[in-house]
Scaffold this motif. Structure first.
Motif, PDB file in Angstrom:
ATOM      1  N   ARG A  49       0.933  -0.760  -0.280  1.00 57.44           N
ATOM      2  CA  ARG A  49       0.311  -0.288  -0.439  1.00 57.44           C
ATOM      3  C   ARG A  49       0.980   0.452   0.027  1.00 57.44           C
ATOM      4  NH1 ARG A  49      -6.088   0.817   2.022  1.00 57.44           N
ATOM      5  NH2 ARG A  49      -5.784  -1.332   1.556  1.00 57.44           N
ATOM      6  N   GLU A  50       2.282   1.370   0.745  1.00 60.70           N
ATOM      7  CA  GLU A  50       2.642   2.371   1.080  1.00 60.70           C
ATOM      8  C   GLU A  50       3.300   2.748  -0.888  1.00 60.70           C
ATOM      9  OE1 GLU A  50       4.795   5.922   2.905  1.00 60.70           O
ATOM     10  OE2 GLU A  50       2.915   4.082   3.699  1.00 60.70           O
ATOM     11  N   ALA A  51       4.109   1.918  -1.232  1.00 55.75           N
ATOM     12  CA  ALA A  51       4.842   2.504  -2.595  1.00 55.75           C
ATOM     13  C   ALA A  51       3.696   2.170  -3.327  1.00 55.75           C
ATOM     14  CB  ALA A  51       5.283   0.817  -3.158  1.00 55.75           C
ATOM     15  N   ALA A  52       2.348   1.613  -3.149  1.00 58.41           N
ATOM     16  CA  ALA A  52       1.631   2.008  -4.523  1.00 58.41           C
ATOM     17  C   ALA A  52       1.371   3.387  -3.871  1.00 58.41           C
ATOM     18  CB  ALA A  52       0.354   0.986  -4.119  1.00 58.41           C
ATOM     19  N   GLU A  53       1.090   4.252  -3.138  1.00 55.82           N
ATOM     20  CA  GLU A  53       0.976   5.099  -2.454  1.00 55.82           C
ATOM     21  C   GLU A  53       1.874   6.359  -2.919  1.00 55.82           C
ATOM     22  OE1 GLU A  53      -0.789   8.869  -0.908  1.00 55.82           O
ATOM     23  OE2 GLU A  53      -1.297   6.460  -1.263  1.00 55.82           O
ATOM     24  N   ARG A  54       2.674   5.991  -3.281  1.00 61.42           N
ATOM     25  CA  ARG A  54       4.106   6.905  -3.623  1.00 61.42           C
ATOM     26  C   ARG A  54       4.208   6.998  -5.468  1.00 61.42           C
ATOM     27  NH1 ARG A  54       9.365   5.726   1.089  1.00 61.42           N
ATOM     28  NH2 ARG A  54       8.065   5.172   2.676  1.00 61.42           N
ATOM     29  N   THR A  55       3.747   5.528  -5.284  1.00 59.02           N
ATOM     30  CA  THR A  55       4.382   5.890  -7.312  1.00 59.02           C
ATOM     31  C   THR A  55       3.037   6.462  -8.301  1.00 59.02           C
ATOM     32  OG1 THR A  55       3.617   3.211  -7.322  1.00 59.02           O
ATOM     33  CG2 THR A  55       6.572   4.020  -6.747  1.00 59.02           C
ATOM     34  N   GLY A  56       1.415   5.686  -7.212  1.00 54.71           N
ATOM     35  CA  GLY A  56       0.559   5.355  -7.940  1.00 54.71           C
ATOM     36  C   GLY A  56       0.639   3.869  -8.820  1.00 54.71           C
ATOM     37  N   PHE A  57       0.737   2.998  -8.196  1.00 52.77           N
ATOM     38  CA  PHE A  57       0.836   1.694  -9.162  1.00 52.77           C
ATOM     39  C   PHE A  57      -0.425   1.377  -8.387  1.00 52.77           C
ATOM     40  CE2 PHE A  57       5.095   2.392 -11.119  1.00 52.77           C
ATOM     41  CZ  PHE A  57       4.976   2.192 -12.475  1.00 52.77           C
ATOM     42  N   LEU A  58      -1.135   0.432  -9.560  1.00 48.30           N
ATOM     43  CA  LEU A  58      -2.089  -0.654  -8.636  1.00 48.30           C
ATOM     44  C   LEU A  58      -1.817  -1.752  -7.714  1.00 48.30           C
ATOM     45  CD1 LEU A  58      -5.462  -0.337  -9.184  1.00 48.30           C
ATOM     46  CD2 LEU A  58      -5.280  -2.159 -11.120  1.00 48.30           C
ATOM     47  N   CYS A  59      -2.282  -1.348  -6.542  1.00 53.63           N
ATOM     48  CA  CYS A  59      -2.438  -2.702  -5.276  1.00 53.63           C
ATOM     49  C   CYS A  59      -3.615  -3.695  -5.614  1.00 53.63           C
ATOM     50  CB  CYS A  59      -2.215  -1.620  -4.032  1.00 53.63           C
ATOM     51  SG  CYS A  59      -1.680  -3.129  -3.153  1.00 53.63           S
ATOM     52  N   THR A  60      -3.713  -4.688  -5.146  1.00 55.77           N
ATOM     53  CA  THR A  60      -4.992  -5.212  -5.051  1.00 55.77           C
ATOM     54  C   THR A  60      -4.726  -5.420  -3.936  1.00 55.77           C
ATOM     55  OG1 THR A  60      -3.073  -7.488  -5.277  1.00 55.77           O
ATOM     56  CG2 THR A  60      -4.152  -6.326  -7.135  1.00 55.77           C
ATOM     57  N   PRO A  61      -6.336  -6.873  -3.808  1.00 53.67           N
ATOM     58  CA  PRO A  61      -6.774  -7.127  -2.565  1.00 53.67           C
ATOM     59  C   PRO A  61      -5.269  -8.264  -1.892  1.00 53.67           C
ATOM     60  CG  PRO A  61      -8.360  -6.703  -2.652  1.00 53.67           C
ATOM     61  CD  PRO A  61      -7.419  -6.067  -3.928  1.00 53.67           C
ATOM     62  N   THR A  62      -4.441  -8.162  -0.650  1.00 52.81           N
ATOM     63  CA  THR A  62      -4.043  -9.000  -0.845  1.00 52.81           C
ATOM     64  C   THR A  62      -4.411 -10.852   0.145  1.00 52.81           C
ATOM     65  OG1 THR A  62      -3.055  -7.275   1.478  1.00 52.81           O
ATOM     66  CG2 THR A  62      -2.594  -9.661   1.993  1.00 52.81           C
ATOM     67  N   ALA A 232      12.615  -0.851   2.898  1.00 54.89           N
ATOM     68  CA  ALA A 232      12.744  -2.198   2.277  1.00 54.89           C
ATOM     69  C   ALA A 232      10.966  -1.917   0.799  1.00 54.89           C
ATOM     70  CB  ALA A 232      11.699  -3.000   2.988  1.00 54.89           C
ATOM     71  N   THR A 233      10.515  -0.469   1.508  1.00 56.11           N
ATOM     72  CA  THR A 233       9.911   0.819   0.569  1.00 56.11           C
ATOM     73  C   THR A 233      10.759   0.725  -0.801  1.00 56.11           C
ATOM     74  OG1 THR A 233       8.068   1.303   2.844  1.00 56.11           O
ATOM     75  CG2 THR A 233       7.788   2.463   0.507  1.00 56.11           C
ATOM     76  N   GLU A 234      11.859   1.509  -0.218  1.00 52.83           N
ATOM     77  CA  GLU A 234      12.736   2.468  -1.202  1.00 52.83           C
ATOM     78  C   GLU A 234      12.779   1.177  -1.857  1.00 52.83           C
ATOM     79  OE1 GLU A 234      15.667   5.310  -0.630  1.00 52.83           O
ATOM     80  OE2 GLU A 234      16.526   3.411  -0.325  1.00 52.83           O
ATOM     81  N   GLN A 235      13.277   0.197  -1.595  1.00 53.43           N
ATOM     82  CA  GLN A 235      13.901  -0.764  -2.657  1.00 53.43           C
ATOM     83  C   GLN A 235      12.528  -1.659  -3.429  1.00 53.43           C
ATOM     84  OE1 GLN A 235      16.924  -1.906  -3.098  1.00 53.43           O
ATOM     85  NE2 GLN A 235      17.227  -0.381  -1.875  1.00 53.43           N
ATOM     86  N   LEU A 236      11.020  -1.031  -2.974  1.00 50.80           N
ATOM     87  CA  LEU A 236      10.083  -1.577  -3.300  1.00 50.80           C
ATOM     88  C   LEU A 236       9.818  -0.595  -4.462  1.00 50.80           C
ATOM     89  CD1 LEU A 236       7.546  -3.626  -4.372  1.00 50.80           C
ATOM     90  CD2 LEU A 236       6.386  -3.003  -2.363  1.00 50.80           C
ATOM     91  N   VAL A 237       9.784   0.273  -4.585  1.00 46.59           N
ATOM     92  CA  VAL A 237       9.146   1.234  -5.318  1.00 46.59           C
ATOM     93  C   VAL A 237      11.056   1.689  -6.443  1.00 46.59           C
ATOM     94  CG1 VAL A 237       9.523   4.107  -5.224  1.00 46.59           C
ATOM     95  CG2 VAL A 237       8.990   3.051  -3.445  1.00 46.59           C
ATOM     96  N   PHE A 238      12.089   1.339  -6.532  1.00 44.80           N
ATOM     97  CA  PHE A 238      12.651   1.158  -7.178  1.00 44.80           C
ATOM     98  C   PHE A 238      12.646   0.181  -8.041  1.00 44.80           C
ATOM     99  CE2 PHE A 238      17.007   3.219  -3.899  1.00 44.80           C
ATOM    100  CZ  PHE A 238      16.045   4.352  -4.886  1.00 44.80           C
ATOM    101  N   LEU A 239      12.364  -0.835  -7.563  1.00 48.85           N
ATOM    102  CA  LEU A 239      11.934  -2.928  -8.729  1.00 48.85           C
ATOM    103  C   LEU A 239      10.464  -2.396  -9.246  1.00 48.85           C
ATOM    104  CD1 LEU A 239      12.119  -5.412  -8.999  1.00 48.85           C
ATOM    105  CD2 LEU A 239      10.523  -6.088  -7.392  1.00 48.85           C
ATOM    106  N   LEU A 240       9.494  -1.195  -9.127  1.00 51.77           N
ATOM    107  CA  LEU A 240       8.277  -1.056  -9.853  1.00 51.77           C
ATOM    108  C   LEU A 240       8.795   0.145 -10.850  1.00 51.77           C
ATOM    109  CD1 LEU A 240       5.930  -0.749  -6.003  1.00 51.77           C
ATOM    110  CD2 LEU A 240       5.379  -2.280  -8.422  1.00 51.77           C
ATOM    111  N   GLU A 241       9.444   1.367 -10.519  1.00 50.96           N
ATOM    112  CA  GLU A 241      10.200   2.130 -11.370  1.00 50.96           C
ATOM    113  C   GLU A 241      10.711   1.026 -12.542  1.00 50.96           C
ATOM    114  OE1 GLU A 241      11.483   5.026  -9.084  1.00 50.96           O
ATOM    115  OE2 GLU A 241       9.672   5.730  -8.846  1.00 50.96           O
TER     116      GLU A 241
END
Length: 265
Positions: A49-62, A232-241
């Motif tokens: 959810r945090e990575a989605a908030e920072r990037t604007g990408f779509l996050c599904t239910p868990t 970890a959020t920073e690394q996930l954002v880098f991966l998504l981008e």
């Protein structure tokens, strides 16, 4: 952007411009006497959810229940068998591809899911339908984990305890942390006799730890959890981008080397 909070026209606008989705997955399983069974899926959903908030990408239910039969001796643990888990995640992902998503990051917080998510990703990639990769939060920040904790442990240890103290402190039984450390296995696999001559002779967590814990929780703190979460959020954002920037054709399997099979027939 959280999928379930949107209307269908909103999602139409998204897939007209983007093709990335974040899928959080965890488990509902024992994490020792001090952590709730929700630990893995709470961590996965919070990071996604945090990575989605920072990037604007779509996050599904868990996906809250994973492959956890190795914790079945402890009360409340839930699991699905590997074939059913793989088929469910594949079907879940094909829902997304039907709507225009062609690349997915599985934000995973449960080790028992890893090999099965890799298999699902291979199936979908080989079909040419989508490119799906598994991401494990603690493996993205190994140097920080090793810096913060002397014995991080693979399950219910200080890294997960710290994350939960940061994310969901009301459900951490802090008065049981000392007991968790004393009743579990602090150093794994050094302190167990279930690895013999290079063979892992255990199958269940209960074969190695009386209370379900691996690691020393006494190093845990909310402050450490905040550091872990941010890193970890920073690394996930880098991966998504990075994933968003790739040409889809470059993510698919490479062709067979020349000569191509049957090319001279």
């Amino acid at each position: 952007m959280y999928l379930a909070d949107q209307t269908w026209p909103d999602l139409g606008d998204y897939v007209a411009e983007e093709s990335v989705a974040i899928v959080p997955l965890g488990s509902t399983e024992q994490h020792g006497p001090h952590l709730p069974l929700s630990t893995d899926h709470t961590i996965a959903e919070s990071l996604a959810r945090e990575a989605a908030e920072r990037t604007g990408f779509l996050c599904t239910p868990t996906i809250n229940v994973g492959v956890s039969p190795h914790h079945r001796q402890f009360h409340g643990t839930m699991w699905v068998d590997p074939p059913q888990f793989r088929d469910y995640v594949e079907s879940f992902t094909r829902n997304l591809t039907y709507h225009g998503i062609d690349r997915v990051v599985y934000v995973n917080a449960h080790g028992g899911n890893v090999q099965h998510l890799r298999e699902v990703g291979r199936r979908l990639r080989d079909d040419g339908e989508s490119y799906c990769i598994e991401w494990m939060w603690d493996e993205s920040i190994t140097p920080l984990v090793e810096e913060l904790f002397e014995t991080p442990g693979p399950h219910g240890g200080p890294k997960e305890t710290s994350m939960m103290l940061h994310l969901d402190p009301d459900n951490v039984r802090e008065d049981r942390i000392e007991d968790a450390a004393e009743g579990g296995c602090r150093n794994f696999p050094e302190d167990v006799d279930t690895v013999r001559h290079g063979s892992r002779t255990f199958y269940d967590a209960a074969d190695n730890t009386a209370n379900g814990v691996l690691g020393d929780q006494t190093d845990a703190s909310a402050e450490n959890g905040e550091q872990l979460f941010e890193a970890a959020t920073e690394q996930l954002v880098f991966l998504l981008e990075w994933l968003d920037e790739q040409a889809f054709a470059d993510l698919l399997p490479k062709p067979h080397v020349d000569p191509q099979p049957g090319s001279k027939r």
